[in-house]
Design a protein around this motif. Structure first.
Motif, mmCIF file in Angstrom:
data_model
loop_
_atom_site.group_PDB
_atom_site.id
_atom_site.type_symbol
_atom_site.label_atom_id
_atom_site.label_comp_id
_atom_site.label_asym_id
_atom_site.label_seq_id
_atom_site.Cartn_x
_atom_site.Cartn_y
_atom_site.Cartn_z
ATOM 1 N N CYS A 51 0.641 -1.181 -0.056
ATOM 2 C CA CYS A 51 -0.389 -0.208 0.184
ATOM 3 C C CYS A 51 1.106 1.226 0.071
ATOM 4 O O CYS A 51 1.720 1.620 0.393
ATOM 5 N N VAL A 52 0.666 2.135 -1.128
ATOM 6 C CA VAL A 52 1.571 3.586 -0.961
ATOM 7 C C VAL A 52 0.578 4.872 -1.094
ATOM 8 O O VAL A 52 -0.394 4.731 -1.642
ATOM 9 N N ARG A 53 1.203 5.007 0.147
ATOM 10 C CA ARG A 53 0.318 6.939 0.605
ATOM 11 C C ARG A 53 1.460 7.592 0.395
ATOM 12 O O ARG A 53 2.235 7.960 1.160
ATOM 13 N N PRO A 54 1.025 8.948 -0.424
ATOM 14 C CA PRO A 54 -0.024 8.902 -1.877
ATOM 15 C C PRO A 54 1.332 8.083 -3.008
ATOM 16 O O PRO A 54 2.700 8.057 -2.994
ATOM 17 N N ASN A 55 -0.107 7.008 -3.539
ATOM 18 C CA ASN A 55 0.997 6.842 -4.429
ATOM 19 C C ASN A 55 1.131 7.665 -6.259
ATOM 20 O O ASN A 55 2.091 7.839 -7.300
ATOM 21 N N THR A 56 0.425 8.882 -5.764
ATOM 22 C CA THR A 56 0.632 9.774 -7.176
ATOM 23 C C THR A 56 0.512 11.220 -6.099
ATOM 24 O O THR A 56 -0.241 11.392 -4.937
ATOM 25 N N GLY A 57 0.832 12.407 -6.543
ATOM 26 C CA GLY A 57 1.303 12.966 -5.738
ATOM 27 C C GLY A 57 2.494 14.763 -6.423
ATOM 28 O O GLY A 57 2.506 14.562 -7.253
ATOM 29 N N VAL A 58 2.290 16.021 -5.770
ATOM 30 C CA VAL A 58 3.291 17.191 -6.543
ATOM 31 C C VAL A 58 3.981 17.585 -5.337
ATOM 32 O O VAL A 58 3.503 17.506 -4.096
ATOM 33 N N VAL A 69 5.169 3.249 2.163
ATOM 34 C CA VAL A 69 4.904 2.389 1.361
ATOM 35 C C VAL A 69 4.826 1.196 2.400
ATOM 36 O O VAL A 69 5.342 0.678 3.275
ATOM 37 N N THR A 70 3.772 0.119 2.922
ATOM 38 C CA THR A 70 3.947 -0.588 4.076
ATOM 39 C C THR A 70 2.961 -1.568 2.716
ATOM 40 O O THR A 70 2.544 -2.069 2.281
ATOM 41 N N MET A 71 3.610 -2.527 3.914
ATOM 42 C CA MET A 71 3.715 -4.125 3.408
ATOM 43 C C MET A 71 2.802 -4.649 4.403
ATOM 44 O O MET A 71 2.917 -4.512 5.265
ATOM 45 N N GLN A 72 2.174 -5.455 3.118
ATOM 46 C CA GLN A 72 0.708 -5.756 4.075
ATOM 47 C C GLN A 72 0.821 -7.468 5.192
ATOM 48 O O GLN A 72 2.380 -7.786 4.812
ATOM 49 N N ALA A 73 0.364 -7.806 5.959
ATOM 50 C CA ALA A 73 1.102 -9.161 6.916
ATOM 51 C C ALA A 73 1.609 -9.984 6.110
ATOM 52 O O ALA A 73 0.064 -10.561 4.923
ATOM 53 N N GLN A 74 2.580 -10.949 5.866
ATOM 54 C CA GLN A 74 3.158 -11.987 5.502
ATOM 55 C C GLN A 74 3.057 -13.314 6.162
ATOM 56 O O GLN A 74 3.267 -13.717 7.180
ATOM 57 N N LYS A 75 2.688 -14.357 5.700
ATOM 58 C CA LYS A 75 2.421 -15.741 6.639
ATOM 59 C C LYS A 75 2.924 -16.189 5.917
ATOM 60 O O LYS A 75 3.954 -17.637 6.608
ATOM 61 N N ASP A 76 3.937 -16.557 4.458
ATOM 62 C CA ASP A 76 5.358 -17.247 5.018
ATOM 63 C C ASP A 76 6.415 -16.606 4.590
ATOM 64 O O ASP A 76 6.314 -15.415 3.637
ATOM 65 N N ALA A 77 7.343 -16.564 4.815
ATOM 66 C CA ALA A 77 8.921 -15.863 4.417
ATOM 67 C C ALA A 77 9.060 -15.766 2.959
ATOM 68 O O ALA A 77 8.925 -17.624 2.554
ATOM 69 N N PRO A 78 9.697 -16.036 2.127
ATOM 70 C CA PRO A 78 10.290 -16.265 0.842
ATOM 71 C C PRO A 78 11.262 -17.151 1.438
ATOM 72 O O PRO A 78 12.460 -16.671 2.385
ATOM 73 N N PRO A 79 12.244 -17.741 -0.079
ATOM 74 C CA PRO A 79 12.901 -18.287 0.228
ATOM 75 C C PRO A 79 14.236 -17.936 0.381
ATOM 76 O O PRO A 79 14.221 -16.582 -0.371
ATOM 77 N N ASP A 80 14.812 -17.621 1.336
ATOM 78 C CA ASP A 80 16.808 -16.791 1.804
ATOM 79 C C ASP A 80 16.565 -15.704 2.091
ATOM 80 O O ASP A 80 17.242 -14.802 1.705
ATOM 81 N N MET A 81 14.647 -14.954 2.241
ATOM 82 C CA MET A 81 14.572 -13.459 2.766
ATOM 83 C C MET A 81 15.179 -12.771 1.305
ATOM 84 O O MET A 81 15.151 -11.345 1.440
ATOM 85 N N GLN A 82 15.096 -13.382 0.314
ATOM 86 C CA GLN A 82 15.222 -12.791 -1.333
ATOM 87 C C GLN A 82 13.732 -12.176 -1.743
ATOM 88 O O GLN A 82 12.762 -13.047 -1.424
ATOM 89 N N CYS A 83 13.974 -11.273 -2.637
ATOM 90 C CA CYS A 83 12.254 -10.377 -2.633
ATOM 91 C C CYS A 83 12.634 -9.505 -4.271
ATOM 92 O O CYS A 83 13.581 -9.054 -4.385
ATOM 93 N N LYS A 84 11.847 -10.203 -5.006
ATOM 94 C CA LYS A 84 11.386 -9.935 -6.265
ATOM 95 C C LYS A 84 10.808 -8.690 -6.620
ATOM 96 O O LYS A 84 11.426 -8.368 -7.553
ATOM 97 N N ASP A 85 10.345 -8.198 -5.293
ATOM 98 C CA ASP A 85 9.305 -7.515 -5.990
ATOM 99 C C ASP A 85 10.218 -5.897 -6.089
ATOM 100 O O ASP A 85 11.128 -5.231 -5.691
ATOM 101 N N LYS A 86 9.568 -4.817 -6.882
ATOM 102 C CA LYS A 86 10.151 -3.564 -7.444
ATOM 103 C C LYS A 86 9.155 -2.514 -7.484
ATOM 104 O O LYS A 86 8.171 -2.890 -7.937
ATOM 105 N N PHE A 87 9.971 -1.502 -7.090
ATOM 106 C CA PHE A 87 8.903 -0.206 -7.426
ATOM 107 C C PHE A 87 9.379 0.445 -8.520
ATOM 108 O O PHE A 87 10.736 0.789 -9.128
ATOM 109 N N LEU A 88 9.025 1.459 -9.343
ATOM 110 C CA LEU A 88 8.966 2.081 -10.244
ATOM 111 C C LEU A 88 8.511 3.890 -9.894
ATOM 112 O O LEU A 88 7.502 3.899 -9.901
ATOM 113 N N LEU A 89 9.236 4.989 -9.418
ATOM 114 C CA LEU A 89 9.086 6.412 -9.424
ATOM 115 C C LEU A 89 8.933 6.538 -10.606
ATOM 116 O O LEU A 89 10.142 7.289 -10.949
#
Length: 238
Positions: A51-58, A69-89
């Protein structure tokens, strides 16, 4: 920090101290380096997860804006604690006096003559801070139940029930000590009484020998009378 011509972004990695079943937030600082109003938009490869606040603005000229940027609660941990998620500003020059309501998706399409900057952000998972986790857990869960005995640092129980047991054991210990002391005193008294009887019998024996030599009272009678007297005296003391 990533520095473009329009905005500088700090940091360039979104770091989350990862914990299961817990929402975690990370922040971005967007600094406008120009004298223009700059519009921005934040995208992610996993929009359901964040969840991104604000996701648009000036961002106003020569000012800073914070994006959470808030990450929702996760039930499982990713392998080796590696995350492939990315953001674009994405950032673009907006019209003078523009407000967040004036920022539209069409402003971030690539067209000739439009200056559009893009900054890619990685997601990094960090191990949780042990002290922070312990404090949070302590706040959420009571250390002791009101009806249960507490536990001390040495692993012993304390509380009303244990205190009562301790007092009772102390009372019993005092009674045992008192009984032992009384028995010891009686034993010592009996030993002293026995010594006195032997001493008196010895005196009577000597006196009897003298009496027999001079025609006095028989020895056996003197001894019997002495024993009866001693026994009666001991009984009267009791």
């Amino acid at each position: 920090m990533s520095t473009g011509e329009l905005l500088s972004v700090d940091p360039v990695e979104l770091k989350f101290p990862f914990e299961l079943n817990k929402q975690i937030s990370s922040s971005l600082q967007l600094t406008n380096k120009t004298d223009n109003h700059v519009g921005f938009k934040v995208k992610t490869t996993n929009p359901k997860k964040y969840c991104v606040r604000p996701n648009t603005g000036v961002v106003l000229p020569r000012s800073t804006c914070e994006v959470i940027v808030t990450m929702q609660a996760q039930k499982d941990a990713p392998p080796d604690m590696q995350c492939k998620d990315k953001f674009l500003l994405q950032s673009v020059i907006a019209s003078p006096g523009a407000t967040p309501k004036d920022i539209t998706p069409e402003m971030f399409t690539k067209e000739p003559g439009r200056k559009l900057e893009e900054c890619k952000l990685k997601v990094v998972y960090l191990p949780p801070n042990p002290s922070t986790s312990a404090i949070a857990q302590a706040k959420e869960e009571p250390l002791f139940s009101p009806k249960s005995p507490a536990i001390t640092d040495k692993g012993n129980f304390s509380g009303p029930e244990v205190s009562r047991s301790y007092v009772e054991s102390q009372d019993k210990s005092s009674e045992v000590k008192s009984l032992l002391s009384k028995l010891t005193d009686e034993k010592n008294a009996a030993i002293e009484q026995s010594k006195r009887i032997r001493q008196e019998m010895e005196l009577l024996r000597r006196g009897s020998n003298k009496s027999q030599g001079s025609g006095g009272i028989p020895l056996i009678l003197v001894i019997i009378v002495a024993l009866i007297g001693l026994i009666l005296g001991y009984v009267m003391k009791k």
